[in-house]
Scaffold this active site. Structure first.
Site, PDB file in Angstrom:
ATOM      1  N   GLU A   1     111.946  31.543  40.115  1.00  0.00           N
ATOM      2  CA  GLU A   1     113.115  32.306  39.666  1.00  0.00           C
ATOM      3  C   GLU A   1     113.833  33.038  40.796  1.00  0.00           C
ATOM      4  O   GLU A   1     114.960  33.484  40.623  1.00  0.00           O
ATOM      5  CB  GLU A   1     112.701  33.302  38.566  1.00  0.00           C
ATOM      6  CG  GLU A   1     111.802  34.455  39.006  1.00  0.00           C
ATOM      7  CD  GLU A   1     110.304  34.111  39.032  1.00  0.00           C
ATOM      8  OE1 GLU A   1     109.991  32.910  39.133  1.00  0.00           O
ATOM      9  OE2 GLU A   1     109.464  35.030  38.988  1.00  0.00           O
TER      10      GLU A   1
ATOM     11  N   CYS B   1     102.695  32.514  38.742  1.00  0.00           N
ATOM     12  CA  CYS B   1     101.901  33.492  39.483  1.00  0.00           C
ATOM     13  C   CYS B   1     100.745  34.028  38.626  1.00  0.00           C
ATOM     14  O   CYS B   1      99.816  33.302  38.327  1.00  0.00           O
ATOM     15  CB  CYS B   1     102.802  34.601  40.018  1.00  0.00           C
ATOM     16  SG  CYS B   1     102.019  35.553  41.317  1.00  0.00           S
ATOM     17  N   TYR B   2     100.806  35.276  38.146  1.00  0.00           N
ATOM     18  CA  TYR B   2      99.722  35.765  37.278  1.00  0.00           C
ATOM     19  C   TYR B   2      99.569  34.856  36.054  1.00  0.00           C
ATOM     20  O   TYR B   2      98.450  34.567  35.604  1.00  0.00           O
ATOM     21  CB  TYR B   2     100.011  37.204  36.835  1.00  0.00           C
ATOM     22  CG  TYR B   2      98.998  37.746  35.836  1.00  0.00           C
ATOM     23  CD1 TYR B   2      97.767  38.221  36.262  1.00  0.00           C
ATOM     24  CD2 TYR B   2      99.270  37.757  34.466  1.00  0.00           C
ATOM     25  CE1 TYR B   2      96.823  38.696  35.347  1.00  0.00           C
ATOM     26  CE2 TYR B   2      98.346  38.222  33.546  1.00  0.00           C
ATOM     27  CZ  TYR B   2      97.123  38.698  33.995  1.00  0.00           C
ATOM     28  OH  TYR B   2      96.209  39.160  33.089  1.00  0.00           O
TER      29      TYR B   2
ATOM     30  N   GLY C   1     102.711  39.108  37.331  1.00  0.00           N
ATOM     31  CA  GLY C   1     102.344  40.483  37.027  1.00  0.00           C
ATOM     32  C   GLY C   1     101.373  40.987  38.080  1.00  0.00           C
ATOM     33  O   GLY C   1     100.810  40.194  38.845  1.00  0.00           O
TER      34      GLY C   1
ATOM     35  N   HIS D   1     107.111  31.632  42.805  1.00  0.00           N
ATOM     36  CA  HIS D   1     108.144  32.136  41.879  1.00  0.00           C
ATOM     37  C   HIS D   1     109.401  31.261  41.942  1.00  0.00           C
ATOM     38  O   HIS D   1     110.199  31.410  42.870  1.00  0.00           O
ATOM     39  CB  HIS D   1     108.504  33.582  42.237  1.00  0.00           C
ATOM     40  CG  HIS D   1     107.407  34.554  41.937  1.00  0.00           C
ATOM     41  ND1 HIS D   1     107.307  35.201  40.726  1.00  0.00           N
ATOM     42  CD2 HIS D   1     106.343  34.949  42.672  1.00  0.00           C
ATOM     43  CE1 HIS D   1     106.234  35.981  40.733  1.00  0.00           C
ATOM     44  NE2 HIS D   1     105.628  35.842  41.906  1.00  0.00           N
TER      45      HIS D   1
ATOM     46  N   LYS E   1     124.413  41.607  32.454  1.00  0.00           N
ATOM     47  CA  LYS E   1     125.736  42.010  32.972  1.00  0.00           C
ATOM     48  C   LYS E   1     126.615  40.803  33.340  1.00  0.00           C
ATOM     49  O   LYS E   1     127.803  40.800  33.052  1.00  0.00           O
ATOM     50  CB  LYS E   1     125.517  42.885  34.220  1.00  0.00           C
ATOM     51  CG  LYS E   1     126.743  43.591  34.717  1.00  0.00           C
ATOM     52  CD  LYS E   1     126.928  44.893  33.983  1.00  0.00           C
ATOM     53  CE  LYS E   1     128.130  45.646  34.486  1.00  0.00           C
ATOM     54  NZ  LYS E   1     128.280  46.923  33.762  1.00  0.00           N
TER      55      LYS E   1
ATOM     56  N   SER F   1     135.712  53.731  28.495  1.00  0.00           N
ATOM     57  CA  SER F   1     135.802  54.419  29.780  1.00  0.00           C
ATOM     58  C   SER F   1     136.679  53.652  30.752  1.00  0.00           C
ATOM     59  O   SER F   1     136.998  54.137  31.826  1.00  0.00           O
ATOM     60  CB  SER F   1     134.400  54.534  30.374  1.00  0.00           C
ATOM     61  OG  SER F   1     133.918  53.228  30.685  1.00  0.00           O
ATOM     62  N   GLY F   2     137.056  52.425  30.361  1.00  0.00           N
ATOM     63  CA  GLY F   2     137.766  51.570  31.306  1.00  0.00           C
ATOM     64  C   GLY F   2     136.790  50.671  32.055  1.00  0.00           C
ATOM     65  O   GLY F   2     137.188  49.758  32.749  1.00  0.00           O
ATOM     66  N   GLY F   3     135.487  50.917  31.874  1.00  0.00           N
ATOM     67  CA  GLY F   3     134.478  50.050  32.479  1.00  0.00           C
ATOM     68  C   GLY F   3     134.339  48.772  31.675  1.00  0.00           C
ATOM     69  O   GLY F   3     134.807  48.680  30.528  1.00  0.00           O
ATOM     70  N   ILE F   4     133.677  47.810  32.263  1.00  0.00           N
ATOM     71  CA  ILE F   4     133.642  46.481  31.637  1.00  0.00           C
ATOM     72  C   ILE F   4     132.866  46.472  30.316  1.00  0.00           C
ATOM     73  O   ILE F   4     133.290  45.837  29.352  1.00  0.00           O
ATOM     74  CB  ILE F   4     133.082  45.439  32.634  1.00  0.00           C
ATOM     75  CG1 ILE F   4     133.072  44.067  31.983  1.00  0.00           C
ATOM     76  CG2 ILE F   4     131.714  45.806  33.144  1.00  0.00           C
ATOM     77  CD1 ILE F   4     132.963  42.955  32.967  1.00  0.00           C
ATOM     78  N   ASP F   5     131.750  47.206  30.239  1.00  0.00           N
ATOM     79  CA  ASP F   5     130.918  47.125  29.035  1.00  0.00           C
ATOM     80  C   ASP F   5     131.650  47.672  27.808  1.00  0.00           C
ATOM     81  O   ASP F   5     131.734  47.012  26.777  1.00  0.00           O
ATOM     82  CB  ASP F   5     129.588  47.871  29.230  1.00  0.00           C
ATOM     83  CG  ASP F   5     128.798  47.314  30.405  1.00  0.00           C
ATOM     84  OD1 ASP F   5     129.092  46.179  30.811  1.00  0.00           O
ATOM     85  OD2 ASP F   5     127.912  48.018  30.918  1.00  0.00           O
ATOM     86  N   SER F   6     132.188  48.892  27.942  1.00  0.00           N
ATOM     87  CA  SER F   6     132.849  49.471  26.768  1.00  0.00           C
ATOM     88  C   SER F   6     134.117  48.695  26.424  1.00  0.00           C
ATOM     89  O   SER F   6     134.498  48.599  25.254  1.00  0.00           O
ATOM     90  CB  SER F   6     133.145  50.960  26.972  1.00  0.00           C
ATOM     91  OG  SER F   6     133.983  51.172  28.077  1.00  0.00           O
ATOM     92  N   THR F   7     134.774  48.116  27.417  1.00  0.00           N
ATOM     93  CA  THR F   7     135.983  47.328  27.135  1.00  0.00           C
ATOM     94  C   THR F   7     135.628  46.086  26.321  1.00  0.00           C
ATOM     95  O   THR F   7     136.279  45.769  25.318  1.00  0.00           O
ATOM     96  CB  THR F   7     136.679  46.911  28.457  1.00  0.00           C
ATOM     97  OG1 THR F   7     136.977  48.088  29.199  1.00  0.00           O
ATOM     98  CG2 THR F   7     137.958  46.143  28.189  1.00  0.00           C
TER      99      THR F   7
END
Ligand code: XMP
Length: 507
Positions: free
Chosen positions: A168, A80-81, A53, A166, A363, A218-224
């Site tokens: 990550e 870190c912080y 942070g 870090h 995602k 919408s044809g996008g991955i999330d809504s599909t």
């Protein structure tokens, strides 16, 4: 399920910590640093991580977690912080130091536990202005850099660790191994977070709801993926609606309809509203006005559908984990089903509860689910596409001619990138068109035609973007095809402005 809880002290990398841990199949959750002891107990974590942070622990307004959290006797890793917080809490001293940004050589002083199997030294990513001057009593230094003498510390008998770097970020060599050592060996967490498991649990939870669900796709991955999960749970009590606004990529509406109706056998309605959208956009040149019109018309069409095909109890949305956390409304992993009203501009009288099956996912996890659910690869490898569609890629008024040019030229750009094996390497790629025209010669004839702008950009998050240095031969091929295959186009240009100061879309 075992859970690692990451307390967020405001680092830009906080989400990354969770994502890295989930990549090796342990569930990790990001919570605000000031989560109460009781809330944390409810989550019942297997181990705790303090993120980095921007603050300094010696400032009076420094963010500090509730004291009782330290008494839970859970394995603890400070990054870190978070590392400085641990030093400060257990009686060491943190001081302002020379800022250290970028890669440093970390020498490993103890190859046990946290740094097990890491070898003698690694390049580690640093980004800090403070450092531990004096470590707390009982702690041991397990790694150091030239400037940070206590870059990694441990109180092994209590499983408390602090690291200044870090793990990550990809720039830290074996960073994932260090996180794995903490999560799997120190915390003893089980690797039981799998997308197959998530799918089963989500379907089971969704199958318990009553009433019909409305899902805009919408044809996008999330809504599909949202639609497929819900369909598996409640079958035709799910109604999907796809609004064809006439501003989609070439043939996209047919492809989407085919996928849902033929492949997935989902109750799917395509509302052809192209005339309504294009009618409202007639004569409108202002980019913001165009966006507003498309948004309002969408709500209108969607509301009409809901009214005529209901009653619906639920509205499904493709909200993802970063949206949930950013808006500060995280409810933790149990909250697959959340209800609130009037989301996305829909009228309140529709009285819809919100169903967000993906609200705990990143995602890349949604992509994994799409693969498991056999969503065609073509769909989930597709570039992001703006909600207002081609209206933001057509400069000035949206006319049928410009729309056709934009569709066909963009298709050519996509096809050529795929052919060259570059499509998946770039962030977005399309052709834009405006009102500027230029003279060309076609055969013996001079023609006054449109100018097409090819735009191909590299980006990681769309916040910044750089134009892609495409091979000249490829640009030449695109240009030749566009001028040959689209009668109205005489010139093709390549946009070489990065974001900032430009944006990815021209409108
Ligand atoms: P800009 O043009 O702002 O775009 O650099 C950044 C990213 O966002 C997409 N974009 C939109 N997406 N509604 C959307 O859903 C919009 O109004 C919109 N405008 C831009 C753009 O495609 C890029 O990925």
């Amino acid at each position: 399920m075992d859970k690692i809880v990451v307390l967020d002290f405001g680092s830009q990398y906080s989400h990354l910590i969770c994502r890295r841990i989930r990549e090796f199949s342990v569930y990790a959750e990001l919570v605000p640093y000031d989560i109460s002891y009781e809330e944390l107990q409810k989550i019942n974590p297997t181990g705790i991580i303090f993120s980095g942070g921007p603050s300094s622990v010696y400032n009076s307004d420094a963010p500090i977690p509730e004291n009782k959290i330290f008494d839970m006797n859970l394995p603890l890793l400070g990054i870190c912080y978070g590392h400085q917080l641990i030093v400060n809490k257990y009686g060491g001293k943190v001081k302002r130091a020379n800022k250290e940004y970028g890669s440093s050589l970390l020498t490993i002083d103890s190859n046990e536990d946290l740094l097990n199997g890491i070898g003698e030294s690694i390049r580690a990513w640093m980004s800090h202005g403070d450092e531990a001057e004096q470590i707390p009593e009982g702690f041991q230094v397990i790694g150091h850099t030239e400037s940070a003498k206590a870059a990694a510390i441990a109180l092994k008998e209590k499983s408390i660790y602090g690291i200044q770097f870090h793990p990550e970020v990809v720039h830290t060599e074996q960073g994932t191994e260090i996180l794995k050592n903490f999560v799997l060996k120190v915390c003893g967490a089980k690797q039981d977070w799998t997308m197959e498991g998530f799918i089963d649990t989500a379907i089971e939870k969704i199958s318990k709801i009553d009433g019909n669900v409305l899902c805009g796709v919408s044809g996008g991955i999330d809504s599909t993926v949202v639609a497929l999960l819900i369909h598996k749970a409640i079958g035709d009590r799910l109604k999907c609606v796809f609004v064809d606004n006439g501003l989609l990529r070439l043939n996209e509406e047919k492809e989407i309809e085919e996928m849902f109706k033929d492949n997935f056998k989902v109750d799917f309605t395509a509302v052809n509203a192209a005339d309504a959208f294009l009618g409202k956009l007639k004569g409108v040149e202002d980019p913001e006005k165009k966006r507003m019109i498309v948004g309002e018309e969408f709500i209108q069409v969607f509301t009409e559908f809901a009214k005529g095909n209901g009653p619906f109890k639920w509205l499904a949305q493709g909200t993802l984990y970063p949206d949930v956390i950013e808006s500060g409304v995280s409810k933790g992993p149990a909250a697959v089903i959340k209800s609130h009203h009037n989301v996305g501009g829909l009228p309140e009288w529709l009285n819809l509860e919100i169903l967000e099956p993906l609200r705990d996912l990143y995602k890349d996890e949604v992509r994994k689910i799409a693969k498991i659910l056999q969503v065609p690869e073509k769909l989930f490898m597709r570039h992001p596409f703006p909600g207002p569609g081609l209206s933001v890629r057509i400069i000035g008024e949206v006319t049928p001619t410009k729309l056709e040019i934009c569709k066909v030229a963009s298709k050519i750009v996509e096809e050529e990138l795929i052919e060259a094996g570059l499509y998946e390497k770039v962030w977005q790629a399309y052709a834009a068109v405006g009102d500027d025209r230029a003279v060309g010669v076609v055969g013996d004839e001079r023609r006054y035609g449109n100018i097409v702008m090819i735009r191909v950009v590299d980006s990681v998050d769309a916040m910044t973007a750089d134009w892609t240095r495409l091979p000249h031969g490829l640009l030449e091929k695109m240009s030749n095809r566009i001028t040959n295959e689209i009668e109205d186009v005489t010139w093709v240009t390549y946009t070489i402005s990065s974001k900032p100061p430009a944006t990815i879309e021209p409108q």
